[in-house]
Structures are given as structure tokens and as C-alpha cells.
Write an enzyme that holds these catalytic residues in place. Structure first.
Site, PDB file in Angstrom:
ATOM      1  N   GLU A 208       0.868  -1.178   0.000  1.00 30.22           N
ATOM      2  CA  GLU A 208       0.000   0.000   0.000  1.00 30.22           C
ATOM      3  C   GLU A 208       0.901   1.223   0.000  1.00 30.22           C
ATOM      4  O   GLU A 208       1.507   1.544   1.020  1.00 30.22           O
ATOM      5  CB  GLU A 208      -0.918  -0.022   1.231  1.00 30.22           C
ATOM      6  CG  GLU A 208      -1.917  -1.166   1.247  1.00 30.22           C
ATOM      7  CD  GLU A 208      -2.866  -1.125   0.081  1.00 30.22           C
ATOM      8  OE1 GLU A 208      -3.141  -0.021  -0.430  1.00 30.22           O
ATOM      9  OE2 GLU A 208      -3.330  -2.188  -0.355  1.00 30.22           O
TER      10      GLU A 208
ATOM     11  N   CYS B 131      -2.410   8.760   3.030  1.00 32.22           N
ATOM     12  CA  CYS B 131      -2.071   8.299   1.679  1.00 32.22           C
ATOM     13  C   CYS B 131      -3.195   8.528   0.677  1.00 32.22           C
ATOM     14  O   CYS B 131      -2.946   8.563  -0.533  1.00 32.22           O
ATOM     15  CB  CYS B 131      -1.694   6.821   1.695  1.00 32.22           C
ATOM     16  SG  CYS B 131      -3.003   5.724   2.287  1.00 32.22           S
TER      17      CYS B 131
END
Length: 415
Positions: free
Chosen positions: A214, A248
Site C-alpha cells: 500500500e 495516503c
């Protein structure tokens, strides 16, 4: 209890042995460990919030929304749906197999290494752990060392709640991570930067170990001329200020027409004052940058931009504070448009049309998120039962819900 570096050598083999002995396979065992993980979070909520405040100046609401409640919900979802997730999945058969019953069986892969990130130091190791436990894997978690209060607390609480034969927490830095990556795991889960992601993937390749990465990227917000300006401004400021932009999936930049840019500039100051008061630095609701290295990286971006800093721009290195900052008329080749910003700086790039915005996005690496604004959308929120992951530079694989770390094995049973 902080794990010593010498302990790193013992854990992988211990956990592999536990897996070979089928310790983690029974569903009742998995459910019990998920209950214990829930209890770890639930019974230590105040202590966790205090550690997050010390590390990132997160207020309690942010800690609950971005860290604690997500883990609690995923534990409950996994406990309630585990029987369904692990049951055989029967498939239709062709004429040649009419006498057979064919199904897909879900089996755990083995021992998992989970490496967390500093921006959400609790949830980014424990949410993947939920998936590993639910799938019947053993696991080692390594929190980021940068938020040291959170990492120390997590490794102190871990052995009080989780079965140490199956799950271990290692508190350390790059030395410990480098040592861990020499061992053969059955899956590696990493959240963080693309630079470190390449290191993780390179180490995994030596053992042909599958990975979930990720990573992030530059997530754009596309604003049509017909949007509700007031609502859009609120949602952009909220998501870009949440954890001081260190998320993010935070909007990394805005693509809109000159008309919308000017309208936003009238709304943004009102939204910021309404959310944080006249002096953002004095607000107890606004987080801080993780350390001086990242602070310097962000202020250097502001120094090098060719755009205009029109809102915010106040910085305080000693306090690791950066105002919610809006930069307008940013060229498409600006320094702010190269890498993910990961801070409370929002550049606005003016385009003539939606088609031009789409063309610009398609020229760049695939982002982790994309926000085409209408009158009923939002930003940075995730649904626990929907798979979440990136593509290419923004990541490999997905997690949340039933897909975490599960190997599917096709089985044919003759009848």
C-alpha cells in the site's frame, strides 16, 4: 515490553512451527484472538489516544476516526462473517464434470510479516493483522519506529492480549526490518513509500514471497464547474487537514477552471477559521508533522514552487507546524506536482476542461485514490468490507474484508 533486536532471530521459526501444528486453523481460535485484539484497542483507548497525541498531536476525534474505530469495526466484521468467508465456494461444472462437485477451499498461507507506517501507526499494522488472524495465519507486526510512543505502547500491550505462539510485535527500526526481510515469509504486507516498497519487493523476490504493498501517490480532485463550492471547500479542507495531510488517500492536488479556483479562494479561509479558529497553531484539533526531516521536505517544496501561496504558509519548525496552505496557479511541471506531498499543502492546477484534467491524470502514475467532485461525494473515507489497494506505483494487492491473506485452492470431489 520493547522487543530486543536479538529476539528477531527467534520469532519467524517459532511462528512457522505454530502454523505447521495447525494452532491458528480452528475458527474458534481465530475468533478468540480477534476478540482479544478488539479488547486490546477497547480497553486501552485513552492510553492509545495519548500516545498518538504525543507522536502526531492527533486530537481524540481524529484518533477515534482514523485509528481506533476502524480496527474495532474490522474485528467485529471478521468475527461475525468468518464462518461464511471460510466456507467452501462451490462452482458450476461443465458437462465433462457432471459427476463431480467442484469447490474453492480457502486456506491460510502461513506466516505473515506486517510492516506498518508512521502516519497511522496503530491502524496500519492492526487492520492488516485482523485479516491475517481471520485467515488463520501466524504473524509478526513491526510498527514504524518514528512514532515511538505508539510503537512502544503497541509492543507493550501485544503480549498481554495476543497468543505469543502465533503473533509477535517487534519494535525497531531499519536494522530490525532488514533482518526480518532475510527470512522466508509466506506473505509480506507493507504500507509506506514507493522507495521502501521496492526494497520490500526486492527482498520478497528472493523467496518468491507474495506481497501486498500500500504505497500512495498523487491523488487528484477534479472539480466540475457545477459543484457546490461551499460543500466542496469544506470537504477538501477537512481531508487535507486530517492528520495534517499525512494520509495516503488525501487529495494531493486540485484540477479545476480559473472560475472555480477563484470561488474556492473565497470559501477556504471561512472553512479553515470555522474548523480551527483564527490561529490554527493554537487549535487543539490540528495535528503536527511527524519530524523535522519531513517538515524540511515540505517547506522546501513551498520554497521551490512557481505557484502563489495565497492562503496559509505559516510554519514553525520547533513546533513541527505547517498551516493549511493553498497554492494557486501551479504549473503542471511544478515541484509540487512531482511526488506525493503528504502534508497540509494543496496545489491548484488550472485547466480549461474536464477532458484536459483527465488527460493530465492519465499521463501520470495511477494514484491510490481519485476524487471527481459532484454534489454528493466525499474524500478519504473507506468501507471496511470493500477491498482497498493500488495499482502500479500506488501499490499491489488489496486488503480489508474477506480477501486478506487467503489462498484459494480448487478442489474436485468425485460423487
Amino acid at each position: 515490553m520493547t522487543t530486543k533486536y536479538t529476539d528477531v532471530n527467534e520469532f519467524p521459526q517459532e511462528l512457522r512451527n505454530s502454523f505447521k501444528q495447525n494452532l491458528t486453523k480452528p475458527l474458534n481460535y481465530r475468533k478468540k484472538q480477534l476478540e482479544q485484539l478488539y479488547n486490546l484497542i477497547d480497553e486501552n483507548e485513552d492510553e492509545i489516544c495519548d500516545a498518538l497525541y504525543k507522536d502526531l498531536h492527533k486530537n481524540k476525534i481524529e484518533s477515534l476516526l482514523g485509528e481506533i474505530d476502524m480496527i474495532r469495526q474490522e474485528c467485529l466484521d471478521s468475527i461475525n462473517q468468518l464462518d461464511e468467508w471460510t466456507s467452501p465456494e462451490y462452482v458450476k461444472v461443465s458437462l465433462a464434470h457432471k459427476l463431480n462437485r467442484c469447490h474453492i477451499r480457502k486456506d491460510p498461507v502461513g506466516t505473515v510479516l506486517i510492516i506498518g507506517a508512521w502516519n497511522y501507526p496503530i491502524t496500519l499494522v492492526l487492520c492488516p493483522l485482523v485479516g491475517a488472524i481471520a485467515a488463520g495465519c501466524t504473524a509478526i507486526i513491526k510498527p514504524s519506529e518514528l512514532p515511538m510512543n505508539s510503537a512502544t505502547l503497541l509492543c507493550k500491550l501485544f503480549p498481554k492480549y495476543l497468543d505469543q505462539r502465533s503473533y509477535r510485535c517487534i519494535n525497531g527500526g531499519s536494522k530490525e526490518m532488514t533482518e526480518l526481510l532475510t527470512y522466508k515469509f509466506n506473505h509480506i504486507f507493507f504500507t509506506g513509500s514507493g522507495v521502501v516498497g521496492k526494497i520490500i519487493m526486492s527482498a520478497a523476490c528472493k523467496h518468491l514471497t507474495p506481497v501486498t504493498l500500500e504505497l500512495g501517490g498523487k491523488s487528484p480532485a477534479i472539480l466540475d464547474d457545477n459543484i457546490n463550492i461551499t460543500v466542496t471547500a469544506k470537504r477538501l479542507i477537512w481531508s487535507k487537514s486530517f492528520n495534517a495531510g499525512q494520509t495516503c488517500v488525501a487529495p494531493d492536488y486540485v484540477l479545476c477552471t480559473k472560475k472555480i479556483q477563484e470561488a474556492l479562494l473565497l470559501e477556504f479561509p471561512k472553512v479553515i477559521e470555522n474548523q480551527f479558529g483564527k490561529d490554527v497553531q493554537k487549535s487543539s484539533d490540528y495535528a503536527r508533522i511527524i519530524n523535522q526531516r519531513h517538515f524540511d521536505r515540505l517547506t522546501n517544496l513551498l520554497d521551490q514552487t512557481k505557484g502563489n501561496v495565497v492562503i496559509g504558509g505559516k510554519t514553525d519548525r520547533d513546533n513541527l507546524f505547517i498551516d493549511p496552505t493553498i497554492v494557486t496557479n501551479v504549473p503542471k511541471d511544478d515541484k509540487l506536482m512531482e511526488d506525493e506531498i503528504f502534508g497540509p499543502i494543496l496545489p491548484i492546477v488550472v485547466v480549461e476542461s474536464i477532458d484536459e484534467a483527465i488527460e493530465y491524470i492519465n499521463e501520470k502514475d495511477t494514484p491510490l485514490s481519485l476524487y471527481p467532485f459532484s454534489n454528493n461525494n466525499d474524500t478519504i473515507k473507506q468501507m471496511p468490507n470493500l477491498p482497498f489497494g493500488g495499482t502500479g506505483a500506488s501499490g499491489i494487492g488489496a486488503y480489508h474484508g474477506r480477501e486478506d491473506h487467503v489462498t484459494r485452492i480448487a478442489t474436485i470431489i468425485s460423487t
